[in-house]
Write a protein that holds these residues in place. Structure first.
Motif, PDB file in Angstrom:
ATOM      1  N   ILE A  35     -20.146 -48.150 -18.828  1.00  0.00           N
ATOM      2  CA  ILE A  35     -21.603 -49.019 -18.666  1.00  0.00           C
ATOM      3  C   ILE A  35     -21.492 -49.500 -17.269  1.00  0.00           C
ATOM      4  O   ILE A  35     -20.549 -50.245 -16.954  1.00  0.00           O
ATOM      5  N   PRO A  36     -22.710 -49.402 -16.459  1.00  0.00           N
ATOM      6  CA  PRO A  36     -22.790 -49.646 -15.268  1.00  0.00           C
ATOM      7  C   PRO A  36     -22.942 -51.008 -15.023  1.00  0.00           C
ATOM      8  O   PRO A  36     -23.019 -51.977 -15.806  1.00  0.00           O
ATOM      9  N   ASP A  37     -22.217 -51.388 -13.788  1.00  0.00           N
ATOM     10  CA  ASP A  37     -22.002 -52.793 -13.616  1.00  0.00           C
ATOM     11  C   ASP A  37     -23.304 -53.696 -13.745  1.00  0.00           C
ATOM     12  O   ASP A  37     -23.165 -54.993 -13.999  1.00  0.00           O
ATOM     13  N   THR A  38     -24.540 -53.078 -13.368  1.00  0.00           N
ATOM     14  CA  THR A  38     -25.686 -54.056 -13.328  1.00  0.00           C
ATOM     15  C   THR A  38     -25.910 -54.396 -14.702  1.00  0.00           C
ATOM     16  O   THR A  38     -26.424 -55.534 -15.120  1.00  0.00           O
ATOM     17  N   ALA A  39     -25.739 -53.323 -15.818  1.00  0.00           N
ATOM     18  CA  ALA A  39     -26.127 -53.801 -17.308  1.00  0.00           C
ATOM     19  C   ALA A  39     -24.930 -54.676 -17.608  1.00  0.00           C
ATOM     20  O   ALA A  39     -25.484 -55.791 -18.462  1.00  0.00           O
ATOM     21  N   TYR A  45     -21.397 -59.171 -19.360  1.00  0.00           N
ATOM     22  CA  TYR A  45     -20.089 -58.811 -19.886  1.00  0.00           C
ATOM     23  C   TYR A  45     -19.309 -58.371 -18.705  1.00  0.00           C
ATOM     24  O   TYR A  45     -20.044 -58.216 -17.707  1.00  0.00           O
ATOM     25  N   GLU A  46     -17.695 -58.270 -19.065  1.00  0.00           N
ATOM     26  CA  GLU A  46     -17.024 -58.023 -17.972  1.00  0.00           C
ATOM     27  C   GLU A  46     -16.233 -56.726 -18.479  1.00  0.00           C
ATOM     28  O   GLU A  46     -15.912 -56.283 -19.479  1.00  0.00           O
ATOM     29  N   PRO A  47     -15.979 -55.772 -17.376  1.00  0.00           N
ATOM     30  CA  PRO A  47     -14.984 -54.623 -17.696  1.00  0.00           C
ATOM     31  C   PRO A  47     -13.653 -54.898 -17.927  1.00  0.00           C
ATOM     32  O   PRO A  47     -13.029 -55.968 -17.290  1.00  0.00           O
ATOM     33  N   GLY A  48     -13.120 -54.116 -19.001  1.00  0.00           N
ATOM     34  CA  GLY A  48     -11.402 -54.461 -19.335  1.00  0.00           C
ATOM     35  C   GLY A  48     -10.827 -53.303 -18.845  1.00  0.00           C
ATOM     36  O   GLY A  48     -10.882 -52.694 -17.794  1.00  0.00           O
ATOM     37  N   LEU A  74     -10.756 -43.890 -22.625  1.00  0.00           N
ATOM     38  CA  LEU A  74     -11.149 -44.932 -23.346  1.00  0.00           C
ATOM     39  C   LEU A  74     -11.483 -46.256 -22.397  1.00  0.00           C
ATOM     40  O   LEU A  74     -10.721 -46.515 -21.502  1.00  0.00           O
ATOM     41  N   SER A  75     -12.829 -46.595 -22.313  1.00  0.00           N
ATOM     42  CA  SER A  75     -12.968 -47.929 -21.780  1.00  0.00           C
ATOM     43  C   SER A  75     -13.503 -49.150 -22.500  1.00  0.00           C
ATOM     44  O   SER A  75     -14.131 -48.782 -23.556  1.00  0.00           O
ATOM     45  N   SER A  76     -13.168 -50.295 -22.057  1.00  0.00           N
ATOM     46  CA  SER A  76     -13.581 -51.525 -22.849  1.00  0.00           C
ATOM     47  C   SER A  76     -14.107 -52.491 -22.154  1.00  0.00           C
ATOM     48  O   SER A  76     -14.080 -52.554 -21.089  1.00  0.00           O
ATOM     49  N   TYR A  77     -15.024 -53.113 -22.873  1.00  0.00           N
ATOM     50  CA  TYR A  77     -15.745 -54.253 -22.147  1.00  0.00           C
ATOM     51  C   TYR A  77     -15.932 -55.405 -23.015  1.00  0.00           C
ATOM     52  O   TYR A  77     -15.796 -55.070 -24.231  1.00  0.00           O
ATOM     53  N   ALA A  78     -16.033 -56.670 -22.676  1.00  0.00           N
ATOM     54  CA  ALA A  78     -16.083 -57.876 -23.339  1.00  0.00           C
ATOM     55  C   ALA A  78     -16.938 -58.977 -22.585  1.00  0.00           C
ATOM     56  O   ALA A  78     -17.088 -59.118 -21.580  1.00  0.00           O
ATOM     57  N   ARG A  79     -17.605 -59.490 -23.794  1.00  0.00           N
ATOM     58  CA  ARG A  79     -18.688 -60.678 -23.031  1.00  0.00           C
ATOM     59  C   ARG A  79     -17.731 -61.776 -22.445  1.00  0.00           C
ATOM     60  O   ARG A  79     -16.456 -62.177 -22.609  1.00  0.00           O
ATOM     61  N   SER A  80     -18.216 -62.235 -21.587  1.00  0.00           N
ATOM     62  CA  SER A  80     -17.417 -63.422 -20.511  1.00  0.00           C
ATOM     63  C   SER A  80     -16.629 -64.118 -21.455  1.00  0.00           C
ATOM     64  O   SER A  80     -15.658 -64.692 -20.718  1.00  0.00           O
ATOM     65  N   ASP A  81     -17.295 -64.750 -22.445  1.00  0.00           N
ATOM     66  CA  ASP A  81     -16.400 -65.940 -23.004  1.00  0.00           C
ATOM     67  C   ASP A  81     -15.629 -65.213 -24.299  1.00  0.00           C
ATOM     68  O   ASP A  81     -15.139 -65.957 -25.013  1.00  0.00           O
ATOM     69  N   GLY A  82     -15.594 -63.865 -24.347  1.00  0.00           N
ATOM     70  CA  GLY A  82     -14.825 -63.287 -25.390  1.00  0.00           C
ATOM     71  C   GLY A  82     -15.180 -63.147 -26.686  1.00  0.00           C
ATOM     72  O   GLY A  82     -14.536 -62.663 -27.662  1.00  0.00           O
ATOM     73  N   GLY A  83     -16.636 -63.408 -26.605  1.00  0.00           N
ATOM     74  CA  GLY A  83     -17.000 -63.545 -27.928  1.00  0.00           C
ATOM     75  C   GLY A  83     -17.629 -62.267 -28.699  1.00  0.00           C
ATOM     76  O   GLY A  83     -17.848 -62.004 -29.878  1.00  0.00           O
ATOM     77  N   PHE A 209     -25.406 -49.936 -25.285  1.00  0.00           N
ATOM     78  CA  PHE A 209     -25.064 -48.434 -25.821  1.00  0.00           C
ATOM     79  C   PHE A 209     -26.174 -47.720 -24.931  1.00  0.00           C
ATOM     80  O   PHE A 209     -26.042 -46.671 -24.418  1.00  0.00           O
ATOM     81  N   GLU A 210     -27.364 -48.261 -24.932  1.00  0.00           N
ATOM     82  CA  GLU A 210     -28.683 -47.578 -24.271  1.00  0.00           C
ATOM     83  C   GLU A 210     -28.260 -47.299 -22.619  1.00  0.00           C
ATOM     84  O   GLU A 210     -28.913 -46.450 -22.092  1.00  0.00           O
ATOM     85  N   ARG A 211     -27.563 -48.052 -22.140  1.00  0.00           N
ATOM     86  CA  ARG A 211     -27.057 -47.725 -20.780  1.00  0.00           C
ATOM     87  C   ARG A 211     -25.885 -47.256 -20.504  1.00  0.00           C
ATOM     88  O   ARG A 211     -25.391 -46.994 -19.342  1.00  0.00           O
ATOM     89  N   ILE A 212     -25.224 -46.656 -21.423  1.00  0.00           N
ATOM     90  CA  ILE A 212     -24.105 -45.922 -21.351  1.00  0.00           C
ATOM     91  C   ILE A 212     -24.262 -44.837 -20.282  1.00  0.00           C
ATOM     92  O   ILE A 212     -25.310 -44.098 -20.384  1.00  0.00           O
TER      93      ILE A 212
END
Length: 216
Positions: A35-39, A45-48, A74-83, A209-212
């Motif tokens: 998922i690109p950084d701009t999205a 969200y932040e990359p994991g 495998l790549s993971s991403y999380a909302r900044s507050d972990g939610g 998902f649409e920005r993958i």
């Protein structure tokens, strides 16, 4: 309203079929999905982590056994507050003697989410139960119309932060899961998003998902 710190499960696909015959093995590697950084910035969200995933298969070809090693990403991403979180998995999708060598190809979304969540259950502190399909929607992912299936379930959590305190081991937290599978180029890309059921995050996750991105 209480929020659960929703941790990204370490989804590890490792399928080893014993009794391999022959000295040569075919090794194929997929291109990572991301998922690109701009999205990510737009959605907060932040990359994991990003790591390779190895799947080994043994297939019968022309009366002999062929060993196939699939190297996915495998790549993971999380909302900044972990939610909330997103996991992307790309794996090669070769055809050997007309048979797909990808264990994910051809599975229904129900089977796929069961497989991924079953693997994530192996992570200490996470246990998913009462999974049920509650809806679906169509989205454009990697230029293709894809069905995103939504499930509800519960997570029994150890050592998860709830309002700054540890959750009890027997506490069940309602969660929602969104899963989509797309064949792109020579690979299969699976997107899995997760968030607490009381968090209105579905549209944000589906927009990710649409920005993958993926090099097919």
């Amino acid at each position: 309203m209480r929020r659960t710190q929703f941790l990204v499960p370490a989804v590890v696909l490792l399928v080893v079929l014993s009794g391999c015959v022959g000295t040569d093995a075919l090794t194929l590697e997929s291109s990572p999905a991301s998922i690109p950084d701009t999205a990510l910035t737009d959605a907060d969200y932040e990359p994991g982590e990003s790591r390779s995933v190895v799947v080994e298969r043994q297939l019968g070809v022309a009366g002999t056994e062929a060993n196939v090693t699939l190297v996915g990403w495998l790549s993971s991403y999380a909302r900044s507050d972990g939610g909330a979180s997103v996991v992307l998995l790309s794996t090669p999708n070769p055809s050997v003697a007309g048979v797909s060598a990808n264990p994910l190809a051809g599975e229904t979304n129900d089977e796929l989410v069961e497989r991924l969540l079953g693997l994530s259950n192996q992570v200490s502190g996470d246990s998913v139960g009462e999974l049920r399909r509650v809806g679906e929607t169509e989205r454009t992912i990697l230029g293709e119309q894809a069905t995103v299936v939504t499930y509800e379930g519960t997570v029994k959590a150890n050592n998860l932060s709830v309002d700054g305190s540890a959750a009890q081991s027997n506490e069940s937290v309602p969660v929602r899961f969104h899963v989509a599978t797309v064949s792109h180029g020579d690979d299969v890309v699976v997107a899995l998003a997760m968030h607490p059921a009381d968090l209105d995050e579905q549209e944000t996750l589906l927009s990710l998902f649409e920005r993958i991105e993926h090099e097919g």
